[in-house]
Enzyme design. Structure first.
Site, mmCIF file in Angstrom:
data_model
loop_
_atom_site.group_PDB
_atom_site.id
_atom_site.type_symbol
_atom_site.label_atom_id
_atom_site.label_comp_id
_atom_site.label_asym_id
_atom_site.label_seq_id
_atom_site.Cartn_x
_atom_site.Cartn_y
_atom_site.Cartn_z
ATOM 1 N N ARG A 1 0.821 -1.210 0.000
ATOM 2 C CA ARG A 1 0.000 0.000 0.000
ATOM 3 C C ARG A 1 0.859 1.265 0.000
ATOM 4 O O ARG A 1 0.449 2.293 -0.542
ATOM 5 C CB ARG A 1 -0.929 0.010 1.208
ATOM 6 C CG ARG A 1 -2.120 -0.897 0.994
ATOM 7 C CD ARG A 1 -3.094 -0.801 2.125
ATOM 8 N NE ARG A 1 -4.389 -1.324 1.716
ATOM 9 C CZ ARG A 1 -5.439 -1.420 2.507
ATOM 10 N NH1 ARG A 1 -5.346 -1.021 3.765
ATOM 11 N NH2 ARG A 1 -6.574 -1.900 2.050
ATOM 12 N N LYS B 1 -17.100 -16.215 4.125
ATOM 13 C CA LYS B 1 -18.547 -16.195 4.332
ATOM 14 C C LYS B 1 -19.345 -15.678 3.154
ATOM 15 O O LYS B 1 -18.930 -14.765 2.458
ATOM 16 C CB LYS B 1 -18.861 -15.308 5.535
ATOM 17 C CG LYS B 1 -18.483 -15.960 6.845
ATOM 18 C CD LYS B 1 -18.849 -15.059 7.987
ATOM 19 C CE LYS B 1 -18.729 -15.804 9.311
ATOM 20 N NZ LYS B 1 -19.117 -14.926 10.418
ATOM 21 N N GLY C 1 -8.275 -8.478 0.886
ATOM 22 C CA GLY C 1 -7.044 -8.546 1.686
ATOM 23 C C GLY C 1 -6.379 -9.903 1.633
ATOM 24 O O GLY C 1 -5.181 -10.022 1.356
ATOM 25 N N GLY D 1 -12.473 -4.080 1.403
ATOM 26 C CA GLY D 1 -13.887 -3.716 1.536
ATOM 27 C C GLY D 1 -14.320 -2.711 0.483
ATOM 28 O O GLY D 1 -15.415 -2.814 -0.075
#
Ligand code: ADP
Ligand code: MG
Length: 411
Positions: A36, A197, A353, A376
């Protein structure tokens, strides 16, 4: 969605506040993954070489509005200093007289990094006074923190309403690449969605289904889809309350003619730990006391066959518990396969991630067309949602067309 970028800004001699996303993993006071930081360097260089002075600002971790020594940005400043070859001092706090002085003393071509913005509860509250204090540091605001663009905070939204605001080069690239997945992907377009999930990814699945030709489901979330197909999953991670939703996704895919690839064989383990007993078995024969930990070889072959002629691939979420080497094969195989596809000219975009970490672990990051720095944020973008930190940035000025000479109206 063409946002105004720093290329259009008049930067020479200006003081520029740059929101970056330096939320990087640390261990023992050192940055363990600097991707990053590297990703923000083109913007920083562009501004410094253009004769601006730069005030960098970021959050790190979740200090919840309190100073936490373990979440100070000093290790990040040190890493950036090495990467950029200029000294990057870190202020003691994002606010205060000492910081104001340090900012004022900056000369063209110099930069500093403000201490962790989230040491102040006002940052996440998008407090107008805090935004005003940050805005007072600079003439121009630049947002290059795509990974935080889904949050309406003082440094991503509040300040952008107070200063002339521009997108940085990383922000621009993220928006361009992700928008083209939604708006104009080259077909066949395939998405691979794995990870833990279904619940966190249902909205992105729903939106991607309207765009893709092939949808591959893997990882823990595929277990809920196996349940939806009436298969047993033993003790595997699964969301029993999401089975109906999974069924709806499968029905929707069928209606739209999207090819869905689910695991046909899986690696099951006694426990999801290192050194445990494991074996590969067909996905419809999962014993009651075992856990699914990875996709099997036959599934990998199926996925590769389904993606063989794909021109565009988006991947989010590992296909197994890749943190444990025995259950990393599916993820590694697909990472290698996609690197080869990208080499052959397909567009391969990876977001998330853990998926990005898995690819970096294999040294394959540079092979892909684009690795999103937003976990996200990239998912929310692909859900079709507007990100507040993007939305607040002004659009590019329309290309000027030479005006026709006006004929004077007669009196
Ligand atoms: P990303 O960060 O790429 O979006 P997620 O956070 O959704 O991905 O999921 C990553 C996690 O999913 C990893 O920690 C991985 O161990 C876990 N995972 C993958 N497959 C399974 C599985 N079969 N059972 C349990 N966990 C799994
Ligand atoms: Mg994750």
């Amino acid at each position: 969605m063409d946002k105004r970028t720093i290329r259009e800004a008049d930067i020479a001699g200006k003081r520029i506040f740059v929101r970056v996303d330096f939320n990087v993993p640390l261990m023992d006071g050192r940055v363990t993954d600097d991707s990053r930081i590297r990703a923000a360097i083109p913007t920083i260089r562009h501004l410094l070489l253009g004769g601006a002075s730069v005030v960098l600002a970021s959050h790190l971790g979740r200090p919840n509005g309190k100073v936490q020594d373990g979440l100070r940005l000093r290790p990040v400043g040190e890493r950036l200093t090495q990467l950029i070859g200029r000294n990057v001092p870190v202020t003691g706090s994002a606010l205060g007289v000492g910081t104001e002085d340090a900012v004022k003393r900056l000369r063209p071509g110099e930069l500093l990094l403000l201490e962790n913005l989230r040491f102040h509860p006002e940052e996440e509250a998008n407090d107008p006074e805090f935004a005003r204090q940050l805005a007072a540091y600079a003439d121009i605001y630049v947002n290059d923190a795509f990974g935080t663009a889904h949050r309406a905070h003082a440094s991503t939204v509040g300040i952008a309403e107070l200063l002339p605001a521009y997108a940085g080069l990383l922000m621009e690239r993220e928006i361009t690449v992700l928008s083209s997945l939604l708006e104009s992907p080259e077909h066949p377009f395939a998405a691979i969605v794995g990870g833990a999930k279904v619940s966190g990814k249902l909205d992105v699945l729903t939106n991607l289904l309207t765009k893709v030709d092939v949808l591959v489901l893997g990882g823990g979330m595929a277990n809920t889809f196996l349940l939806a197909e009436g298969k047993a999953v033993g003790k595997s991670l699964a969301e029993h309350d999401m089975v109906d939703e999974a069924r709806r996704v499968l029905a929707d895919a069928k209606k739209r003619g999207v090819e869905v690839v689910l695991p046909v064989d899986v690696v099951v383990a006694k426990e999801v730990t290192r050194g445990t007993e494991y074996k590969t078995i067909p996905a419809d024969k999962i014993p009651a006391s075992w856990h699914i930990a990875d996709v099997g070889k036959a599934t990998v072959d199926r996925i590769e066959a389904a993606l063989a002629d794909a021109r565009t691939v988006f991947w989010n979420g590992p296909l197994g518990v890749f943190e444990i080497p025995s259950f990393a094969h599916g993820t590694i195989e697909i990472a290698r396969f996609l690197a080869a596809r990208a080499d052959a000219g397909a567009t391969v975009v990876v977001g998330g991630g853990d998926s990005v970490a898995a690819i970096a672990q294999q040294g394959l990051a540079s092979k892909m067309t684009h690795i999103s720095t937003g976990g996200g944020a990239s998912l929310e973008f692909l859900e079709g949602r507007t990100l507040p930190g993007v939305d607040v940035l002004p659009d590019q000025a329309p290309v000027k067309v030479a005006a026709k000479p006006r004929t004077r109206a007669r009196a």
